[in-house]
Design an enzyme around this catalytic site. Structure first.
Site, PDB file in Angstrom:
ATOM      1  N   PRO A 157      -0.132  14.569   0.316  1.00  0.00           N
ATOM      2  CA  PRO A 157      -1.060  15.611   0.786  1.00  0.00           C
ATOM      3  C   PRO A 157      -0.364  16.877   1.295  1.00  0.00           C
ATOM      4  CG  PRO A 157      -0.830  13.913   2.454  1.00  0.00           C
ATOM      5  CD  PRO A 157      -0.013  13.452   1.275  1.00  0.00           C
ATOM      6  N   GLY A 158       0.925  16.975   1.102  1.00  0.00           N
ATOM      7  CA  GLY A 158       1.578  18.240   1.432  1.00  0.00           C
ATOM      8  C   GLY A 158       2.267  18.274   2.778  1.00  0.00           C
ATOM      9  N   GLY A 159       2.480  17.097   3.378  1.00  0.00           N
ATOM     10  CA  GLY A 159       3.167  17.054   4.674  1.00  0.00           C
ATOM     11  C   GLY A 159       4.560  17.680   4.566  1.00  0.00           C
ATOM     12  N   ASP A 198       9.562  12.985  -3.889  1.00  0.00           N
ATOM     13  CA  ASP A 198       8.993  11.951  -3.014  1.00  0.00           C
ATOM     14  C   ASP A 198       8.067  11.097  -3.878  1.00  0.00           C
ATOM     15  OD1 ASP A 198       8.243  10.576  -0.770  1.00  0.00           O
ATOM     16  OD2 ASP A 198       6.909  12.119   0.009  1.00  0.00           O
ATOM     17  N   CYS A 229       8.797   5.807   0.646  1.00  0.00           N
ATOM     18  CA  CYS A 229       8.481   5.115   1.906  1.00  0.00           C
ATOM     19  C   CYS A 229       8.449   3.617   1.597  1.00  0.00           C
ATOM     20  CB  CYS A 229       7.183   5.616   2.527  1.00  0.00           C
ATOM     21  SG  CYS A 229       5.787   5.605   1.408  1.00  0.00           S
TER      22      CYS A 229
HETATM   23  C1  SAM Z   1       4.467   9.452  -1.564  1.00  0.00           C
HETATM   24  S1  SAM Z   1       3.190  10.491  -1.995  1.00  0.00           S
HETATM   25  C2  SAM Z   1       3.837  12.067  -1.598  1.00  0.00           C
HETATM   26  C3  SAM Z   1       3.701  12.448  -0.145  1.00  0.00           C
HETATM   27  C4  SAM Z   1       4.012  13.911   0.072  1.00  0.00           C
HETATM   28  N1  SAM Z   1       5.333  14.267  -0.410  1.00  0.00           N
HETATM   29  C5  SAM Z   1       3.890  14.325   1.525  1.00  0.00           C
HETATM   30  O1  SAM Z   1       4.877  14.394   2.218  1.00  0.00           O
HETATM   31  O2  SAM Z   1       2.766  14.580   1.969  1.00  0.00           O
HETATM   32  C6  SAM Z   1       3.306  10.488  -3.733  1.00  0.00           C
HETATM   33  C7  SAM Z   1       2.361  11.468  -4.415  1.00  0.00           C
HETATM   34  O3  SAM Z   1       2.720  11.524  -5.790  1.00  0.00           O
HETATM   35  C8  SAM Z   1       1.567  11.684  -6.551  1.00  0.00           C
HETATM   36  N2  SAM Z   1       1.948  11.301  -7.927  1.00  0.00           N
HETATM   37  C9  SAM Z   1       1.960  10.069  -8.481  1.00  0.00           C
HETATM   38  N3  SAM Z   1       2.430  10.141  -9.733  1.00  0.00           N
HETATM   39  C10 SAM Z   1       2.727  11.443  -9.965  1.00  0.00           C
HETATM   40  C11 SAM Z   1       3.231  12.151 -11.075  1.00  0.00           C
HETATM   41  N4  SAM Z   1       3.523  11.515 -12.214  1.00  0.00           N
HETATM   42  N5  SAM Z   1       3.388  13.473 -10.971  1.00  0.00           N
HETATM   43  C12 SAM Z   1       3.079  14.131  -9.835  1.00  0.00           C
HETATM   44  N6  SAM Z   1       2.591  13.508  -8.737  1.00  0.00           N
HETATM   45  C13 SAM Z   1       2.425  12.186  -8.812  1.00  0.00           C
HETATM   46  C14 SAM Z   1       0.561  10.799  -5.862  1.00  0.00           C
HETATM   47  O4  SAM Z   1      -0.763  11.165  -6.209  1.00  0.00           O
HETATM   48  C15 SAM Z   1       0.895  11.076  -4.402  1.00  0.00           C
HETATM   49  O5  SAM Z   1       0.126  12.142  -3.917  1.00  0.00           O
END
Ligand code: SAM
Length: 448
Positions: free
Chosen positions: A265-267, A330, A383
């Protein structure tokens, strides 16, 4: 006076919605956070905390509650009666962990069967819960001889913790089973952590600083974000301390072209923008509905970024060919380091998911590597506590990508003390700690 007798009984509306949420989770129709986001509007706002307590509580205690329920039932419910199973789990949770008087918990659970229009189950539910009331201590003692019940973890996951982290597994399990602390990130470009802590103090909000992230403050008691001074002005965000380390490791500088792949979510997007005021940031996210969260987060912080909704690994579809100085990757992962925040993982995560995630991560990592310039840095983050997704993933990458090498985590910020987590064969692994940070993994790579 018996404390239990003085507690109010549960509102039916919160219970009915909790039954729906837990049923959907049991039927694998979405995560706890998406289910709650969808359904919490169905209860009066004053009942939302109760709804959350019921749903989080059942998921957190699921291995134990599930074994009790299966022990009490002569025959498990059929799939079409998953709502009754959810009702039973909620009843057992109330009897075991909440202050609701026992007779009220039993009556309300029985009544819930009627509201589900399954009157045929009322007798059974009544008998099962009353037996539990009478025999709870004996039943729990006998079931706790099974480690997964004693440690309240899915069997397969407990096995992996013990195998991979024999020294740490008890601490991992303890932290994973507790309610996580609320951690906030101070926007150091606006206010110092000390000044903000004083402001909190004046409002009676007690806090303590994080040991590893200079921007982290833990609140002794969680508050609504609206109670945090200057939240709307972007002085502060809610973010775990371990997650905050990514921006400190990458240490963005004004003018740098940075990619935040898998960004919602953009943290971390917000933190990169705060730290490197003036960076040229591109955030890529697969899910449109999660993309909206990045938008609102960085808007509140007062920044702009190039937001792209795409599969980060499909670089042909979104990348203009201009290489990045730094990349934060991430990746989607098993989230085994943040089970306390997403306890439905105890119900739905399966070993096969990890194998699949490893392949997805491998694909994204190898493709995104191509967008990094020579001499640039990529920070790989999860994580997760699973070595397959972390050090072994990097091992595989380094074996196949000859222009990649691992560098020390403080290469870009030499003053940044490496006291967090433990070094592993590649990168550093953090384990979740009670009243401290979540479980996380980082590895910093440089392109030669
Ligand atoms: C671990 S979370 C990221 C948390 C984010 N970096 C933060 O700090 O708020 C992983 C994110 O990757 C997205 N995601 C999954 N597969 C993806 C892909 N192939 N390309 C781009 N985003 C992807 C998911 O929807 C999710 O929002």
């Amino acid at each position: 006076m018996n404390h239990k007798d003085s507690a109010p009984s549960i509102q039916h509306s919160a219970r009915q919605v909790a039954i729906e949420v837990i049923t959907n989770i049991l039927l694998q129709q979405g995560s706890l956070s998406t289910q709650l986001a969808r359904h919490q509007a169905d209860v009066a706002s004053e009942h939302i905390p109760l709804l959350k307590e019921l749903c989080f509580g059942v998921c957190r205690q699921y291995p134990k509650l599930n074994s009790i329920a299966l022990h009490l039932l002569a025959h498990p419910f059929e799939e079409k009666d998953t709502d009754l199973y959810a009702t039973l789990l909620l009843g057992l949770y109330q009897l075991s962990y909440m202050n609701t008087p026992d007779h009220a918990a039993v009556n309300e659970t029985v009544e819930a069967c009627r509201l589900l229009k399954k009157d045929w189950a009322t007798k059974l539910m009544n008998a099962v819960l009353r037996r539990f009331q009478r025999e709870a201590d004996d039943i729990i003692a006998s079931l706790e001889s099974t480690p997964s019940v004693e440690y309240n973890q899915p069997k397969w996951l407990l096995k992996r913790y013990i195998k991979h982290w024999p020294e740490q597994f008890e601490a991992i399990v303890d932290a994973s089973n507790t309610h996580p602390p609320m951690c906030i990130r101070i926007n150091e470009s606006q206010v110092s952590r000390e000044t903000y802590q004083e402001q909190l103090n004046e409002l009676g909000i007690k806090s303590y600083p994080g040991d590893f992230s200079t921007s982290a403050l833990y609140l002794k008691n969680a508050v609504r974000v609206g109670e945090l001074p200057s939240f709307e002005e972007g002085f502060v965000s809610v973010q775990d301390e371990a997650a905050q380390l990514s921006a400190h490791i990458l240490n963005p500088k004004p003018g740098e072209k940075i990619l935040d792949a898998c960004a919602a979510p953009g943290g971390k997007t917000g933190h990169l923008l705060e730290k490197g005021n003036g960076i040229d940031l591109t955030a890529v996210e697969l899910e449109p509905w999660r993309m909206e969260k990045i938008e609102s987060n960085i808007e509140r912080l007062g920044f702009n970024a190039n937001l792209i909704c795409a599969d980060a690994g499909a670089t042909d579809s979104w990348w203009d060919g201009e290489q990045f100085d730094k990349v934060l990757l991430d990746v989607p992962c098993s989230a085994t380091g943040v089970i306390r925040r997403n306890p439905d993982i105890k119900i739905n995560r399966k070993p096969a998911d990890i194998d699949q995630l490893v392949l997805i991560q491998r694909e994204i990592l190898s493709k995104v590597w191509g967008t990094l310039k020579s001499g640039g840095y990529l920070l790989y983050a999860t994580c997760s506590l699973m070595p397959e997704e972390n050090e072994r993933q990097i091992q595989h990458f380094l074996e196949h990508q000859t222009d990649a090498k691992e560098v020390a985590m403080n290469t870009l910020a030499p003053e940044f003390a490496l006291e967090w987590g433990i070094p592993v064969s590649h990168g550093r692994q953090l384990f979740p700690t009670i009243e401290g940070h979540d479980g996380f993994y980082y590895c910093l790579l440089k392109k030669s």
